[in-house]
Design a protein around this motif. Structure first.
Motif, PDB file in Angstrom:
ATOM      1  N   UNK A  33       0.769  -1.215  -0.039  1.00 44.06           N
ATOM      2  CA  UNK A  33      -0.029  -0.109   0.014  1.00 44.06           C
ATOM      3  C   UNK A  33       0.813   1.084  -0.067  1.00 44.06           C
ATOM      4  N   UNK A  34       2.085   1.224   0.693  1.00 40.53           N
ATOM      5  CA  UNK A  34       2.812   2.382   0.813  1.00 40.53           C
ATOM      6  C   UNK A  34       3.529   2.799  -0.552  1.00 40.53           C
ATOM      7  N   UNK A  35       3.833   1.469  -1.497  1.00 36.55           N
ATOM      8  CA  UNK A  35       4.495   1.986  -2.829  1.00 36.55           C
ATOM      9  C   UNK A  35       3.057   2.654  -3.575  1.00 36.55           C
ATOM     10  N   UNK A  36       1.757   2.001  -3.460  1.00 35.40           N
ATOM     11  CA  UNK A  36       0.752   2.575  -4.354  1.00 35.40           C
ATOM     12  C   UNK A  36       0.579   4.073  -3.528  1.00 35.40           C
ATOM     13  N   UNK A  37       0.316   4.382  -2.295  1.00 39.17           N
ATOM     14  CA  UNK A  37       0.226   5.604  -1.907  1.00 39.17           C
ATOM     15  C   UNK A  37       1.315   6.799  -2.666  1.00 39.17           C
ATOM     16  N   UNK A  38       2.298   6.337  -2.493  1.00 39.52           N
ATOM     17  CA  UNK A  38       3.350   7.199  -2.907  1.00 39.52           C
ATOM     18  C   UNK A  38       3.515   7.231  -4.590  1.00 39.52           C
ATOM     19  N   UNK A  39       2.696   6.284  -5.095  1.00 46.00           N
ATOM     20  CA  UNK A  39       2.720   6.365  -6.460  1.00 46.00           C
ATOM     21  C   UNK A  39       1.661   7.202  -7.075  1.00 46.00           C
TER      22      UNK A  39
END
Lengths: 402, 194
Positions: A33-39
């Motif tokens: 989810x972190x990578x999704x939020x940062x993307x």
């Protein structure tokens, strides 16, 4: 045999979805989810994950209750203040009522190869601690070595750098973070729970000296991801509070309540077509275990923290629907063999407790309806070295991630 | 009434025309890393030296891309194609178009092809998108080796998807399919001058 009935039931319900549901194609590399939020390019974005589990021990001619549990439900919010500066937060509710903040950090991106992060962050150790969404691992529960050797979800407050160097196909993370608490009126670390109870989780945590955590990943070979994680530093202790620097007795006493921890992790993931292979290995060295165990003796019994802890597993999974024309879902049987020991070696004069050395065989099947929704069932066999036979448990559950 | 309509639409048309001009500028704007291409050609073809001759005659399907023929002592050895791939809109994949910005994020790549148009090597040399750098991995790009003209490719099937680089992976895959197909058509056309 009752367990096969529930398994059949799950499969039957599942099959009714097969013809309508579509999973996206398998990706190489993991997402969280972190990578999704940062993307995300939206200023406010959110994601989340959750798992609802059914666990039931069986065998041994014993009647056992099963457990039904909303194990965790997590909401994650991201906010993009500018092109470069973002906030990531993760709020977790465990067992319906325990609330935790699992992550809350700011990410400033100078460039793809250099980003600065500060706040409550995950310790980059192994695969599962960072990619702890239930759709990222096989089986209903997280691998046991990622509970007892690496205390997932392991998070502390810290600051550091992360980035991707595409020319070398490398990702890295390097953080200065808070360490475990080994003493807070009573001993926090033990042979039974390893380092798990020492996590401060960023909640009114105490710190004298920070620790270093580092991880790098190489993804330059198709389908392969190799990871190397390292962690080094001292634990924290409440006994250092308001200590006079000249009070040698008190300082010696406080020194006995801390240990040094060095942890090394090596992991491999390989994913090509229908096949998925994973392996993890952790080795932890604990310094000052002898003094710590003597100091934290309770009612005349010494504590039993090991001097080294070891854990590893190997896992093979295969998507049997890979070539199927009638469905885009994934049906993935898997088998995982794990060994871990929180007392791989002990301080001089101590005897290893064979209960802490465990062999685990996990076999099951995951059915991915779409990316982000997985129905799971597995059987887990656990054998401590002290025991002759395996204890058996059946698990089933649903896992969601978005 | 008609005039009124035109002036009304011009407010929409003018910015759109501006965007078109800017994207055209993008297409032509890339620098070709001749020495890097030469290094790769020499390594791949196992020769001491090679000569790149740009094919300047307009070729259908190659608008924007640059095509070179690789020659050694006057003999053709293969082709090099250099192109720019547009990935997300500038400001991010979810961003709405802003007129003060270049409309698309992009990256530039070259491929070395055989005389029959089969892909021998792919390299990304100028990555200007904010995310998805993972597609630059040589291991990932190796999947395109052996691709022939008119071969259909799907990310997630023949081409393995890569997490964190979904859009860039799809963009370069689509471009490689389209460029190899155009090259195949050009090579199989008896009127084309080799």
């Amino acid at each position: 045999m009752k367990y096969w009935k529930s398994l059949t039931l799950i499969m039957t319900i599942s099959l009714t979805f097969v013809f309508t549901a579509h999973a996206q194609n398998a990706e190489y590399g993991l997402s969280n989810t972190v990578s999704n939020l940062l993307k995300s390019d939206r200023s406010l974005s959110f994601g989340g994950y959750g798992q609802i589990d059914y666990n039931k021990p069986f065998g041994n001619n014993t009647l056992q209750n099963g457990n039904l549990d909303v194990h965790r439900l997590v909401l994650m919010f991201g906010y993009r203040f500018s092109d470069k500066l973002s906030l990531v937060s993760e709020i977790e509710v465990e067992h319906v009522q325990e609330i935790y903040i699992e992550q809350a950090f700011l990410n400033y991106s100078f460039a793809h190869y250099l980003q600065v992060r500060a706040g409550l962050m995950l310790v980059p150790m192994g695969i599962i601690n960072e990619y702890h969404e239930p759709t990222n691992y096989h089986g209903v529960e997280r691998p046991l070595i990622d509970t007892y050797i690496v205390p997932t979800t392991w998070r502390e407050i810290g600051i550091g750098f992360t980035g991707t160097i595409p020319e070398m196909a490398l990702r890295y993370q390097a953080y200065l973070m808070n360490g475990f608490s080994s003493y807070n009126g009573t001993a926090q670390l033990s042979g039974k729970n390893g380092l798990r109870k020492g996590r401060q989780k960023g909640a009114e945590s105490i710190m004298l000296k920070p620790v270093l955590a580092f991880r790098s990943e190489y993804y330059g070979i198709l389908g392969l991801n190799l990871g190397l994680s390292a962690y080094t530093g001292q634990t924290q202790s409440s006994l250092y509070k308001s200590l006079n620097r000249d009070d040698e007795t008190a300082i010696t006493r406080a020194d006995s309540s801390v240990v040094s921890i060095k942890m090394l992790g090596v992991d491999i993931r390989y994913q090509r077509k229908a096949l998925e292979i994973r392996g993890q290995f952790y080795h932890t060295w604990i310094g000052n275990a002898l003094e710590y165990n003597l100091f934290t003796a309770s009612s005349g019994v010494n504590n039993d923290l090991g001097s080294t802890m070891v854990g590893y597993y190997a896992e093979v999974a295969y998507n049997i629907f890979y070539r199927a024309k009638f469905t885009k879902t994934k049906l993935v049987p898997f088998v995982r063999y794990s060994v871990y020991n929180t007392q791989a070696s002990v301080a001089e004069g101590f005897i290893e407790n064979e209960d802490y050395q465990k062999e685990v065989i996990t076999g099951g099947i995951d059915w991915t309806i779409v990316t982000g929704v997985v129905v799971k069932a597995d059987v887990q066999l656990i054998k401590p070295k002290s025991s002759e036979g395996y204890s058996q448990a059946f698990d089933a559950g649903i896992a969601i991630w978005f | 009434m008609a005039m009124k309509n035109i002036s009304y639409f011009s407010w929409i048309l003018l910015p759109l025309a501006g965007l078109l001009i800017m994207s055209f500028h993008n297409k032509k704007g890339f620098e070709i890393p001749l020495s890097r291409i030469d290094t790769e050609v020499v390594k791949l073809m196992n020769t001491k030296s090679s000569q790149l001759v740009e094919l300047t005659k307009p070729i259908p399907g190659f608008e924007g891309a640059s095509l070179f023929s690789i020659e050694q002592e006057g003999q053709p050895m293969g082709y090099v194609l250099v192109n720019r791939v547009e990935s997300c809109r500038a400001g991010g994949c979810d961003a709405s178009i802003r007129i003060d910005q270049q409309p698309f994020e992009f990256f530039d790549y070259f491929m070395i092809l055989s005389l029959q148009g089969e892909v021998l090597r792919v390299r990304i040399f100028n990555y200007q998108a904010t995310r998805g750098h993972e597609v630059m991995s040589k291991g990932w790009l190796r999947q395109f080796v052996g691709i022939r003209p008119h071969q259909e490719l799907t990310v997630g099937d023949e081409i393995q998807a890569i997490s964190g680089a979904t859009i860039s992976a799809r963009a370069i895959t689509a471009d490689i399919v389209s460029q190899t197909t155009s090259l195949g058509d050009y090579l199989s056309d008896p009127l084309s001058q080799r």
